[in-house]
Scaffold this motif. Sequence first.
Motif, short mmCIF file in Angstrom:
data_model
loop_
_atom_site.label_atom_id
_atom_site.label_comp_id
_atom_site.label_asym_id
_atom_site.label_seq_id
_atom_site.Cartn_x
_atom_site.Cartn_y
_atom_site.Cartn_z
N ASP A 91 33.90 -34.35 -9.10
CA ASP A 91 32.65 -35.11 -8.99
C ASP A 91 31.61 -34.54 -9.96
O ASP A 91 30.53 -34.12 -9.56
CB ASP A 91 32.16 -35.05 -7.55
N VAL A 92 31.94 -34.55 -11.25
CA VAL A 92 31.10 -33.91 -12.25
C VAL A 92 29.79 -34.64 -12.52
O VAL A 92 28.81 -34.03 -12.95
CB VAL A 92 31.87 -33.71 -13.59
N CYS A 93 29.74 -35.93 -12.25
CA CYS A 93 28.53 -36.70 -12.54
C CYS A 93 27.45 -36.54 -11.48
O CYS A 93 26.31 -36.91 -11.71
CB CYS A 93 28.88 -38.18 -12.70
N SER A 94 27.79 -35.97 -10.32
CA SER A 94 26.78 -35.82 -9.27
C SER A 94 25.76 -34.74 -9.61
O SER A 94 24.65 -34.75 -9.10
CB SER A 94 27.45 -35.52 -7.92
N ASP A 95 26.13 -33.79 -10.47
CA ASP A 95 25.22 -32.73 -10.90
C ASP A 95 25.60 -32.35 -12.33
O ASP A 95 26.41 -31.45 -12.55
CB ASP A 95 25.31 -31.53 -9.96
N VAL A 96 24.99 -33.03 -13.28
CA VAL A 96 25.36 -32.86 -14.68
C VAL A 96 25.03 -31.45 -15.17
O VAL A 96 25.80 -30.86 -15.93
CB VAL A 96 24.66 -33.93 -15.56
N THR A 97 23.92 -30.88 -14.72
CA THR A 97 23.54 -29.54 -15.15
C THR A 97 24.61 -28.52 -14.77
O THR A 97 25.02 -27.69 -15.60
CB THR A 97 22.19 -29.13 -14.51
N THR A 98 25.07 -28.59 -13.53
CA THR A 98 26.13 -27.67 -13.09
C THR A 98 27.41 -27.90 -13.88
O THR A 98 28.09 -26.95 -14.26
CB THR A 98 26.39 -27.85 -11.58
N SER A 99 27.74 -29.15 -14.15
CA SER A 99 28.94 -29.46 -14.92
C SER A 99 28.86 -28.88 -16.33
O SER A 99 29.84 -28.33 -16.83
CB SER A 99 29.15 -30.97 -14.99
N LEU A 100 27.70 -28.99 -16.96
CA LEU A 100 27.53 -28.43 -18.30
C LEU A 100 27.61 -26.90 -18.27
O LEU A 100 28.22 -26.29 -19.15
CB LEU A 100 26.20 -28.89 -18.91
N LEU A 101 27.01 -26.30 -17.25
CA LEU A 101 27.10 -24.84 -17.11
C LEU A 101 28.56 -24.42 -16.91
O LEU A 101 29.01 -23.42 -17.46
CB LEU A 101 26.26 -24.36 -15.93
N GLY A 102 29.28 -25.18 -16.10
CA GLY A 102 30.69 -24.88 -15.85
C GLY A 102 31.54 -25.00 -17.10
O GLY A 102 32.51 -24.26 -17.27
N PHE A 103 31.17 -25.90 -17.97
CA PHE A 103 31.95 -26.11 -19.20
C PHE A 103 31.60 -25.07 -20.27
O PHE A 103 32.47 -24.52 -20.92
CB PHE A 103 31.73 -27.53 -19.73
N PHE A 104 30.30 -24.82 -20.46
CA PHE A 104 29.86 -23.94 -21.54
C PHE A 104 29.60 -22.49 -21.12
O PHE A 104 29.69 -21.59 -21.95
CB PHE A 104 28.59 -24.51 -22.20
N CYS A 105 29.22 -22.27 -19.85
CA CYS A 105 28.84 -20.92 -19.39
C CYS A 105 29.51 -20.61 -18.06
O CYS A 105 28.83 -20.28 -17.07
CB CYS A 105 27.33 -20.82 -19.25
#
Length: 136
Positions: free
Chosen positions: A51-65
């Motif tokens: 459910d990556v679209c429910s919290d885009v900030t967390t998803s980006l952090l998970g991908f990059f950091c």
Amino acid sequence: MATTEQTVTVQSAGGTEQNVVVVQQPAAVPDNQLMVTEIKGHREWSTGLFDVCSDVTTSLLGFFCLNYLKCTLASRTGEGCLMPFCVTGAMIITRSRIRTMGGIEGSAFKDCIVTNFCEPCAVCQMHRELSNMGIN
């Protein structure tokens, strides 16, 4: 389970008697006072694993950091920030801890599979769950 009503007469502090209808009886005290929750959880995760679209900030952090997010998770669950890097299976432990804290259904086996094969998604899901539980 059927609800039974019972009328009880109680005396107030002023000495007057009143009839009170008791709808729910007091629950029995569990035999084991050391057990704070049931073995099986009572709910599902509040967001899905992907459910990556429910919290885009967390998803980006998970991908990059991802390492930053792991450190944040450890801190939010009461562990040291270095726990994910010093303890073997740290994300399995963290996921199990979050499930226990939130009464979420699951098993150590499922935690192991999810964290080993979908770690970035699992870390993001755990981060969202703690936020939804109000743990900052």
